[in-house]
Design a protein around this motif. Structure first.
Motif, short mmCIF file in Angstrom:
data_model
loop_
_atom_site.label_atom_id
_atom_site.label_comp_id
_atom_site.label_asym_id
_atom_site.label_seq_id
_atom_site.Cartn_x
_atom_site.Cartn_y
_atom_site.Cartn_z
N GLY A 1 1.91 1.00 -1.42
CA GLY A 1 0.81 1.94 -1.25
C GLY A 1 -0.03 2.06 -2.51
N GLN B 1 -5.09 7.82 4.59
CA GLN B 1 -3.65 7.94 4.74
C GLN B 1 -3.25 9.31 5.25
N GLU C 1 1.02 6.86 8.13
CA GLU C 1 0.42 5.54 7.96
C GLU C 1 -0.69 5.53 6.90
N MET C 2 -1.08 4.32 6.54
CA MET C 2 -2.24 4.10 5.69
C MET C 2 -3.13 3.09 6.40
N ARG D 1 -3.83 -1.46 9.58
CA ARG D 1 -3.09 -0.20 9.61
C ARG D 1 -1.62 -0.49 9.35
N ALA E 1 3.72 4.23 6.97
CA ALA E 1 4.03 4.88 5.68
C ALA E 1 5.31 4.29 5.09
N CYS F 1 4.39 1.21 3.26
CA CYS F 1 3.62 1.53 2.05
C CYS F 1 4.49 2.11 0.94
#
Length: 327
Positions: free
Chosen positions: A85, A108, A112-113, A185, A188, A191
């Motif tokens: 991330g 974010q 998720e990011m 996408r 998390a 990331c």
């Protein structure tokens, strides 16, 4: 003038050759000097490569050859980050050093990011979009060799091809085509993956070096000053006409126009770019009415804002808000 860095283009060209692309070794673009290359010239070259190779998926195939070298010396600044991330955040911050033909944003939440790219330069061909997404994903996977993850979803700014087999093999089954932007996408959990190349000491040093390069290349330019001023004006709902900005920057209207012209951009293009990014943020992150957002961005009537969103996002503002809420 919209450009791409020589280091990124060189890495892309080498990756395409390794992936089987048919390239003319005597093409002048391969021998051009300078730190940046015109984006339209790169697009033309890539389309010629696709025609010679007869492979519409050649851009996707560069994935196997992605490497931090695509960022030049700044690749170290990504490698030394603590997590994937953090590396994504640094990629976004360093993006202006790679090209001024697109805008990267990172969104974010707890789950998720999402890495989103908006084009502000000439329309990119499919091969460039594929290569950019494939090299980005390849770089992230290179940084985390112990975990072979797949994106939760990939959005692409071109119509769905007749054959999506190669695309789905790399990006997974959740592909969305025909968007006005491109996005990856990631969960998390992905990331939060630690990087084996992480180093707190080097991260600080490389971060400082990257910041210095940004200051040298971007922050001191008239274009950067105008971008910052426009963002602040739009955020506060203040006028964005050229005469207001020139007064704020303590330049005459003509001097400001001439300075931007020397840097290959126009004031109207920068204003449109700033409005796009602000519209995206406000429609996604605020509960303000569409009428209020349009007025804040300087549109005289709702229909003008409606037309702008159709051009930017491919859908009206209300639909874009619902689309973002759905994701």
């Amino acid at each position: 003038m919209h450009t791409v860095s020589r280091s990124y283009f060189t890495t892309l060209a080498q990756a395409l050759i390794r992936a089987g692309a048919v390239v003319d070794p005597h093409d002048p673009i391969l021998a051009e000097s300078g730190r940046h290359i015109r984006l339209v010239r790169v697009y033309q070259w890539l389309e010629e490569v696709v025609q010679r190779s007869g492979d519409a998926d050649i851009g996707v195939r560069v994935h196997a050859h992605a490497h931090p070298a695509m960022l030049g010396q700044l690749g170290y600044a990504v490698m030394s980050c603590a997590t994937l991330g953090d590396a994504l955040e640094r990629l976004v911050s360093l993006h202006p050093l790679t090209t001024n033909g697109s805008i990267l944003r990172l969104e974010q939440n707890a789950d998720e990011m999402r890495l989103i790219g908006f084009e502000v330069g000439p329309c990119a061909p499919r091969v460039f979009i594929d290569a950019g997404a494939a090299m980005t994903l390849g770089l992230l996977q290179w940084l985390t060799p112990a975990c072979r993850f797949v994106p939760l979803e990939v959005e692409l700014a071109y119509p769905e091809p007749a054959d999506t087999t190669v695309l789905r093999e790399l990006f997974g089954e959740r592909l969305v085509f025909g968007r006005s932007y491109n996005s990856l996408r990631l969960s998390a959990e992905v990331c939060r993956l630690p990087l084996p190349t992480a180093s707190p000491t080097l991260d600080r040093l490389h971060g400082e070096y990257a910041a210095a390069r940004l200051e040298e290349r971007i922050e001191g330019s008239t274009t950067a000053r105008v971008r910052r001023a426009l963002t602040e004006q739009l955020t506060m709902g203040q006028p964005t006409a050229l005469e207001y900005l020139s007064e704020r920057l303590r330049l005459s209207r003509r001097s400001l126009q001439n300075a931007l012209e020397r840097e290959g951009v126009s004031y109207s293009a920068l204003l449109d770019e700033a409005r796009l990014t602000q519209a995206h943020s406000l429609l996604h992150d605020s509960a303000r009415s569409i009428k209020y957002i349009g007025a804040t961005l300087g549109f005289r009537d709702p229909s003008s804002f409606h037309k702008a969103c159709l051009r930017w996002f491919g859908v009206p503002p209300g639909e874009y808000r619902k689309l973002r809420e759905a994701t």
